[in-house]
Design a protein around this motif. Structure first.
Motif, PDB file in Angstrom:
ATOM      1  N   LEU A   1       0.423  -1.700  -0.254  1.00  0.00           N
ATOM      2  CA  LEU A   1       0.389  -0.545   0.134  1.00  0.00           C
ATOM      3  C   LEU A   1       0.546   1.159   0.002  1.00  0.00           C
ATOM      4  N   GLU A   2       1.804   0.958   0.736  1.00  0.00           N
ATOM      5  CA  GLU A   2       2.294   2.128   0.545  1.00  0.00           C
ATOM      6  C   GLU A   2       3.222   2.826  -0.464  1.00  0.00           C
ATOM      7  N   ALA A   3       3.535   1.699  -1.596  1.00  0.00           N
ATOM      8  CA  ALA A   3       4.142   2.069  -2.742  1.00  0.00           C
ATOM      9  C   ALA A   3       3.178   2.619  -4.246  1.00  0.00           C
ATOM     10  N   VAL A   4       1.300   2.975  -3.636  1.00  0.00           N
ATOM     11  CA  VAL A   4       0.472   3.650  -4.161  1.00  0.00           C
ATOM     12  C   VAL A   4       1.097   4.610  -4.390  1.00  0.00           C
ATOM     13  N   ASP A   5       1.269   5.717  -5.335  1.00  0.00           N
ATOM     14  CA  ASP A   5       1.883   7.095  -5.460  1.00  0.00           C
ATOM     15  C   ASP A   5       0.181   7.996  -5.255  1.00  0.00           C
ATOM     16  N   PRO A   6       0.735   8.715  -3.964  1.00  0.00           N
ATOM     17  CA  PRO A   6      -0.202   9.069  -3.849  1.00  0.00           C
ATOM     18  C   PRO A   6      -0.833  11.007  -4.806  1.00  0.00           C
ATOM     19  N   SER A   7      -0.105  10.992  -6.409  1.00  0.00           N
ATOM     20  CA  SER A   7      -1.192  11.712  -6.530  1.00  0.00           C
ATOM     21  C   SER A   7      -1.789  10.675  -7.992  1.00  0.00           C
ATOM     22  N   ALA A   8      -1.284   9.785  -8.300  1.00  0.00           N
ATOM     23  CA  ALA A   8      -2.085   8.931  -8.797  1.00  0.00           C
ATOM     24  C   ALA A   8      -3.520   8.711  -8.211  1.00  0.00           C
ATOM     25  N   LEU A   9      -3.004   8.308  -6.465  1.00  0.00           N
ATOM     26  CA  LEU A   9      -4.787   7.849  -6.188  1.00  0.00           C
ATOM     27  C   LEU A   9      -5.249   8.970  -6.095  1.00  0.00           C
ATOM     28  N   ARG A  10      -5.141  10.272  -5.656  1.00  0.00           N
ATOM     29  CA  ARG A  10      -5.546  10.831  -6.141  1.00  0.00           C
ATOM     30  C   ARG A  10      -6.630  11.050  -7.116  1.00  0.00           C
ATOM     31  N   GLY A  11      -5.381  11.300  -8.237  1.00  0.00           N
ATOM     32  CA  GLY A  11      -6.393  11.323  -9.876  1.00  0.00           C
ATOM     33  C   GLY A  11      -7.284  10.491 -10.290  1.00  0.00           C
ATOM     34  N   HIS A  12      -7.106   9.416  -9.466  1.00  0.00           N
ATOM     35  CA  HIS A  12      -8.055   7.811  -8.532  1.00  0.00           C
ATOM     36  C   HIS A  12     -10.040   8.567  -8.753  1.00  0.00           C
ATOM     37  N   ALA A  13      -9.242   9.469  -7.453  1.00  0.00           N
ATOM     38  CA  ALA A  13     -10.325   9.463  -6.864  1.00  0.00           C
ATOM     39  C   ALA A  13     -11.410  10.102  -7.472  1.00  0.00           C
ATOM     40  N   GLU A  14     -10.789  11.519  -7.948  1.00  0.00           N
ATOM     41  CA  GLU A  14     -11.073  12.615  -8.402  1.00  0.00           C
ATOM     42  C   GLU A  14     -11.863  12.557  -9.453  1.00  0.00           C
ATOM     43  N   ARG A  15     -11.385  11.297 -10.681  1.00  0.00           N
ATOM     44  CA  ARG A  15     -11.604  10.714 -12.203  1.00  0.00           C
ATOM     45  C   ARG A  15     -13.230   9.767 -11.831  1.00  0.00           C
ATOM     46  N   PHE A  16     -13.272   8.683 -10.606  1.00  0.00           N
ATOM     47  CA  PHE A  16     -14.223   8.155 -10.801  1.00  0.00           C
ATOM     48  C   PHE A  16     -14.916   9.000  -9.511  1.00  0.00           C
ATOM     49  N   ALA A  17     -15.182   9.996  -9.073  1.00  0.00           N
ATOM     50  CA  ALA A  17     -16.038  11.067  -8.227  1.00  0.00           C
ATOM     51  C   ALA A  17     -16.674  12.209  -9.327  1.00  0.00           C
ATOM     52  N   ASP A  18     -16.254  12.701 -10.082  1.00  0.00           N
ATOM     53  CA  ASP A  18     -16.446  13.027 -11.456  1.00  0.00           C
ATOM     54  C   ASP A  18     -17.472  12.353 -12.344  1.00  0.00           C
ATOM     55  N   GLU A  19     -16.956  11.121 -12.449  1.00  0.00           N
ATOM     56  CA  GLU A  19     -17.841  10.258 -12.811  1.00  0.00           C
ATOM     57  C   GLU A  19     -19.028  10.094 -12.725  1.00  0.00           C
TER      58      GLU A  19
END
Length: 402
Positions: free
Chosen positions: A110-128
């Protein structure tokens, strides 16, 4: 078990758990005799200090469910088996050095998850998800938003295809709510995880599952699949309820009204207040006493089940002398657990990013959002473990999709 045991079910438990916990503490003390589904007895630990003791002493209070002295009377179709399982090969029920190794594998992946990629996924799915409802002028933010967002982000991080999301949501809800379809939900989730692990073992990718498989600690595919089930369940529903409970607070409490009018700084304050006062994970099962002992003035027998009353312990008057004051930045709550079985810090960070992003997207995209029903009419899901809304109807000025 005492004859005055309190059922962890019923209308009051669903509607007024905070009042019920206060009554329990007043009448029974810090450790309360309770009954689970099927009149199965347990102890609910409501005292802050007592909960700290139980979660911090794995020698006396073990996570090994095989110690339970009630197994002979538990039926094979008991709906709480997905949560209180016997000899389940997951990190939840592993103890000692083996548990520390498994927790490290999870934490590293889990620590290897890229923070910017994580937020990007969350924003994209939230916007959808907002795009699907914003032209209508009203929606249920639980069914059409909060209950869909975390699992879509987590599924992407783990390596699931996006189309698997709806089935995973249904299975997780059924499993955690502990009712008639609990075992079916567990079976669907187990099959999905086993398939994903098998696929990534043959064809690794840049995802959490592949990183866990690449670890050289020697865990089997079954053990990894079991840990992924735990991670998905612990990561999705509590985060969805964190979003829903925080939005409810901001829509019904004047102290957080600024959040609805562009004051993003108070989103974090509202989220932290929820972790103290309305935490998604109300109770956790559990710990089992290795020997006869005393806790909070109660005699606990060897093999007794102790439930961790996270929400009941947070407002313990011996710790919080002014329960009406806002908690501010105080993070000494039990909402992520305590001790060696607490939620791993990287998982806490992922949950917070998903929840905060989800809330901020709602406030940004629907700036005049308001509750569409009286606040007192809002109801909660009937789970002994999680406290989340069944629905959160809202209205807003229709806006075009992005």
């Amino acid at each position: 078990m005492t004859p005055d045991a309190v059922p962890l079910s019923g209308p009051r438990f669903l509607a007024e758990p905070a009042c019920l916990y206060r009554e329990m503490r007043r009448e029974h003390g810090a450790v309360v005799p309770v009954l689970l589904v099927g009149d199965v007895p347990a102890w609910l630990v409501l005292g802050y200090r007592e909960l700290h003791q139980v979660t911090g002493d794995p020698v006396l209070f073990s996570r090994d469910s095989g110690l339970w002295n009630r197994w002979e009377s538990i039926p094979a179709d008991w709906p709480l088996l997905p949560v209180i399982g016997r000899r389940q090969p997951s990190v939840l029920y592993t103890v000692g050095e083996r548990h520390r190794q498994r927790a490290a594998v999870i934490g590293n992946a889990l620590e290897a998850v890229d923070p910017s990629a994580l937020r990007g996924h969350a924003e994209r799915f939230a916007d959808e998800l907002i795009d699907a409802v914003c032209p209508t002028g009203g929606t249920d933010l639980i069914a059409h938003y909060a209950m869909l967002l975390p699992v879509r982000v987590l599924a992407r991080l783990y390596g699931f295809p996006d189309e698997d999301g709806p089935g995973l949501v249904t299975a997780l809800n059924d499993m955690i709510d502990g009712r008639g379809r609990a075992l079916a939900g567990q079976a669907h989730l187990a099959a999905s995880m086993a398939q994903l692990v098998a696929e990534r073992a043959k064809e690794p990718a840049a995802d959490v599952v592949s990183r866990m498989l690449a670890d050289d600690s020697g865990f089997t595919h079954e053990e990894i699949a079991q840990d992924l089930m735990v991670m998905m369940a612990a990561g999705h529903l509590p985060t969805a309820d964190w979003i829903g409970n925080s939005l409810r607070l901001m829509l019904t409490d004047d102290r957080f009204a600024a959040s609805l009018f562009g004051g993003q700084g108070s989103v974090a304050e509202a989220m932290n207040e929820v972790l103290w006062e309305d935490t998604p994970t109300q109770n956790v099962a559990g710990r089992w006493a290795l020997r006869d002992t005393h806790l909070g003035g109660r005699r606990v027998a060897a093999g007794d089940l102790l439930l961790l009353g996270l929400q009941g312990a947070n407002p313990d008057p011996q710790i919080r002398t002014d329960a009406c004051a806002l908690t501010g930045g105080n993070r000494a709550h039990f909402s992520f657990g305590h001790g060696e079985h607490r939620c791993p810090f990287p998982a806490q960070e992922i949950a917070e990013v998903i929840a905060r992003t989800g809330i901020e997207v709602v406030l940004d995209r629907l700036p005049d959002i308001d509750l569409a029903v009286p606040a007192e009419s809002l109801t909660r899901r009937p789970s002994p473990w999680l406290r989340g809304l069944t629905e959160l109807p809202v209205r807003f000025t229709p806006v075009p999709a992005l």
